[in-house]
Enzyme design. Structure first.
Site, PDB file in Angstrom:
ATOM      1  N   ASN A 179       0.773  -1.415  -0.198  1.00 16.44           N
ATOM      2  CA  ASN A 179       0.140  -0.143  -0.060  1.00 16.44           C
ATOM      3  C   ASN A 179       0.759   1.081   0.028  1.00 16.44           C
ATOM      4  O   ASN A 179       1.931   1.912   0.682  1.00 16.44           O
ATOM      5  CB  ASN A 179      -1.051   0.061   1.312  1.00 16.44           C
ATOM      6  CG  ASN A 179      -1.544   1.340   1.312  1.00 16.44           C
ATOM      7  OD1 ASN A 179      -1.479   1.960   1.319  1.00 16.44           O
ATOM      8  ND2 ASN A 179      -2.730   1.382   1.619  1.00 16.44           N
ATOM      9  N   ASP A 194      -1.492  -3.411  10.383  1.00 18.60           N
ATOM     10  CA  ASP A 194      -2.423  -4.053   9.402  1.00 18.60           C
ATOM     11  C   ASP A 194      -3.390  -3.129  10.487  1.00 18.60           C
ATOM     12  O   ASP A 194      -3.038  -2.940  11.307  1.00 18.60           O
ATOM     13  CB  ASP A 194      -3.576  -5.118  10.133  1.00 18.60           C
ATOM     14  CG  ASP A 194      -4.465  -6.406   9.396  1.00 18.60           C
ATOM     15  OD1 ASP A 194      -4.156  -5.992   7.958  1.00 18.60           O
ATOM     16  OD2 ASP A 194      -5.193  -6.612   9.716  1.00 18.60           O
ATOM     17  N   SER A 195      -4.250  -2.532   9.687  1.00 14.45           N
ATOM     18  CA  SER A 195      -5.134  -1.882  10.188  1.00 14.45           C
ATOM     19  C   SER A 195      -6.106  -1.976   9.398  1.00 14.45           C
ATOM     20  O   SER A 195      -6.918  -2.325   8.390  1.00 14.45           O
ATOM     21  CB  SER A 195      -4.112  -0.469   9.787  1.00 14.45           C
ATOM     22  OG  SER A 195      -3.870   0.286   8.475  1.00 14.45           O
ATOM     23  N   LYS A 219       0.218   3.771   2.610  1.00 13.35           N
ATOM     24  CA  LYS A 219       1.508   3.890   4.639  1.00 13.35           C
ATOM     25  C   LYS A 219       2.555   3.513   4.002  1.00 13.35           C
ATOM     26  O   LYS A 219       2.937   3.400   4.871  1.00 13.35           O
ATOM     27  CB  LYS A 219      -0.189   1.680   4.539  1.00 13.35           C
ATOM     28  CG  LYS A 219      -0.043   1.714   5.627  1.00 13.35           C
ATOM     29  CD  LYS A 219      -1.293   0.714   5.342  1.00 13.35           C
ATOM     30  CE  LYS A 219      -0.314  -0.622   5.585  1.00 13.35           C
ATOM     31  NZ  LYS A 219      -1.871  -1.606   5.657  1.00 13.35           N
ATOM     32  N   ARG A 234      -1.540   4.631  13.598  1.00 16.48           N
ATOM     33  CA  ARG A 234      -0.134   4.530  13.458  1.00 16.48           C
ATOM     34  C   ARG A 234       0.413   4.818  14.050  1.00 16.48           C
ATOM     35  O   ARG A 234       2.172   4.316  13.829  1.00 16.48           O
ATOM     36  CB  ARG A 234      -0.180   4.044  11.030  1.00 16.48           C
ATOM     37  CG  ARG A 234       0.970   3.005  10.687  1.00 16.48           C
ATOM     38  CD  ARG A 234       0.433   3.581   9.416  1.00 16.48           C
ATOM     39  NE  ARG A 234      -1.026   2.663   8.862  1.00 16.48           N
ATOM     40  CZ  ARG A 234      -1.829   3.479   8.734  1.00 16.48           C
ATOM     41  NH1 ARG A 234      -1.570   4.551   8.193  1.00 16.48           N
ATOM     42  NH2 ARG A 234      -3.102   2.408   8.369  1.00 16.48           N
TER      43      ARG A 234
HETATM   44  P1  IMP Z   1      -4.764  -3.707   5.340  1.00 12.87           P
HETATM   45  O1  IMP Z   1      -3.512  -3.148   4.258  1.00 12.87           O
HETATM   46  O2  IMP Z   1      -5.070  -5.185   5.421  1.00 12.87           O
HETATM   47  O3  IMP Z   1      -3.976  -3.001   7.128  1.00 12.87           O
HETATM   48  O4  IMP Z   1      -6.035  -2.822   5.015  1.00 12.87           O
HETATM   49  C1  IMP Z   1      -6.173  -1.185   5.653  1.00 12.87           C
HETATM   50  C2  IMP Z   1      -7.819  -0.825   5.398  1.00 12.87           C
HETATM   51  O5  IMP Z   1      -7.901  -0.116   5.990  1.00 12.87           O
HETATM   52  C3  IMP Z   1      -6.914   0.230   3.867  1.00 12.87           C
HETATM   53  O6  IMP Z   1      -7.196  -0.547   2.780  1.00 12.87           O
HETATM   54  C4  IMP Z   1      -7.834   1.298   4.419  1.00 12.87           C
HETATM   55  O7  IMP Z   1      -9.057   0.669   3.476  1.00 12.87           O
HETATM   56  C5  IMP Z   1      -7.791   1.460   5.931  1.00 12.87           C
HETATM   57  N1  IMP Z   1      -7.257   2.077   6.693  1.00 12.87           N
HETATM   58  C6  IMP Z   1      -6.488   2.036   7.832  1.00 12.87           C
HETATM   59  N2  IMP Z   1      -5.770   2.934   7.709  1.00 12.87           N
HETATM   60  C7  IMP Z   1      -6.116   4.018   6.987  1.00 12.87           C
HETATM   61  C8  IMP Z   1      -6.128   5.101   7.142  1.00 12.87           C
HETATM   62  O8  IMP Z   1      -5.208   5.601   8.253  1.00 12.87           O
HETATM   63  N3  IMP Z   1      -6.743   6.246   6.740  1.00 12.87           N
HETATM   64  C9  IMP Z   1      -8.192   5.221   5.516  1.00 12.87           C
HETATM   65  N4  IMP Z   1      -8.128   4.019   5.325  1.00 12.87           N
HETATM   66  C10 IMP Z   1      -7.058   3.522   6.637  1.00 12.87           C
END
Ligand code: IMP
Length: 199
Positions: free
Chosen positions: A9, A69-70, A12, A179
């Site tokens: 990402n 992971d978020s 991120k 984060r």
């Molecule tokens: P991961 O890559 O599996 O951790 O998915 C995280 C998903 O959560 C992202 O694709 C976003 O949709 C959402 N997300 C996580 N952090 C944020 C942020 O700081 N802002 C907006 N969306 C977020």
């Protein structure tokens, strides 16, 4: 020390690198060390998924690897989209489609409370791991506002600042975000780990 970032990402990545550069660690991409790992995020929690990602990249690269992971947890939706935040509504939706679906699912709902959660896990080739979690409470706006950030940022409203995440500068967001908080805790945990293991 070199840490391989287990993430594809781009947004991120920028946020993670920004904060991790303060830790005195060199962050490299999977592609920099010749690995390309696809990890199925099958965990039921953010912590499990962060571990799955970091562990897989650590194994493949033979170097310490860090993963985040978020996601967004909304009270009125029993914590959804949660660990499914990136996949909410299925593969046909982009970021905007996902936050519009969220607004649709909250139509008429007065309880707009929610929180962003970030779990960070760093796995070492010797099997050790260092973890940290951060949360940022807020509310889900009634309509999108702002151009910055990514994902659900335009609809995540921070009452104290009277702005959505998408209306904050990267610096402002890092100072209060899930984060940012997780990474600051991670920094402390990593320092403790180094002090205890002489690495
Ligand atoms: P991961 O890559 O599996 O951790 O998915 C995280 C998903 O959560 C992202 O694709 C976003 O949709 C959402 N997300 C996580 N952090 C944020 C942020 O700081 N802002 C907006 N969306 C977020």
């Amino acid at each position: 020390m070199k840490l391989v970032l287990a993430s594809k990402n781009a947004h991120k990545l920028v946020e993670l690198r920004d904060i991790l550069s303060q830790l005195g660690v060199e962050v490299v991409l999977e592609s920099d060390v010749g690995v390309d790992v696809e990890v199925e995020e099958t965990g039921a929690t953010f912590e499990e998924n962060a571990y799955l990602k970091a562990h897989a990249v650590c194994e493949a690269a033979g170097l310490p690897a860090i993963a985040d992971d978020s996601g967004l947890c909304v009270d009125a939706l029993n914590g959804a989209p949660g660990v499914y935040s990136a996949r909410y509504g299925g593969p046909g939706l982009d970021d905007e489609g996902r936050y519009r679906l969220l607004l649709e699912n909250l139509r008429g709902q007065l309880d707009r409370r929610g929180k962003f959660v970030s779990a960070i896990c760093c796995c070492f080739p010797n099997g050790d791991k260092v973890e940290a979690r951060g949360e940022c409470p807020g509310t889900i706006a009634y309509a999108p506002r702002g151009e910055g950030g990514f994902g659900y940022d335009p609809v995540f409203f921070v009452p104290e600042l009277k702005k959505t995440f998408a209306q904050l500068t990267a610096e402002e967001k890092n100072a209060i975000s899930h984060r940012g908080k997780a990474l600051n805790k991670f920094k402390t945990e990593l320092e403790k780990y180094f002090n205890g293991t002489d690495q």
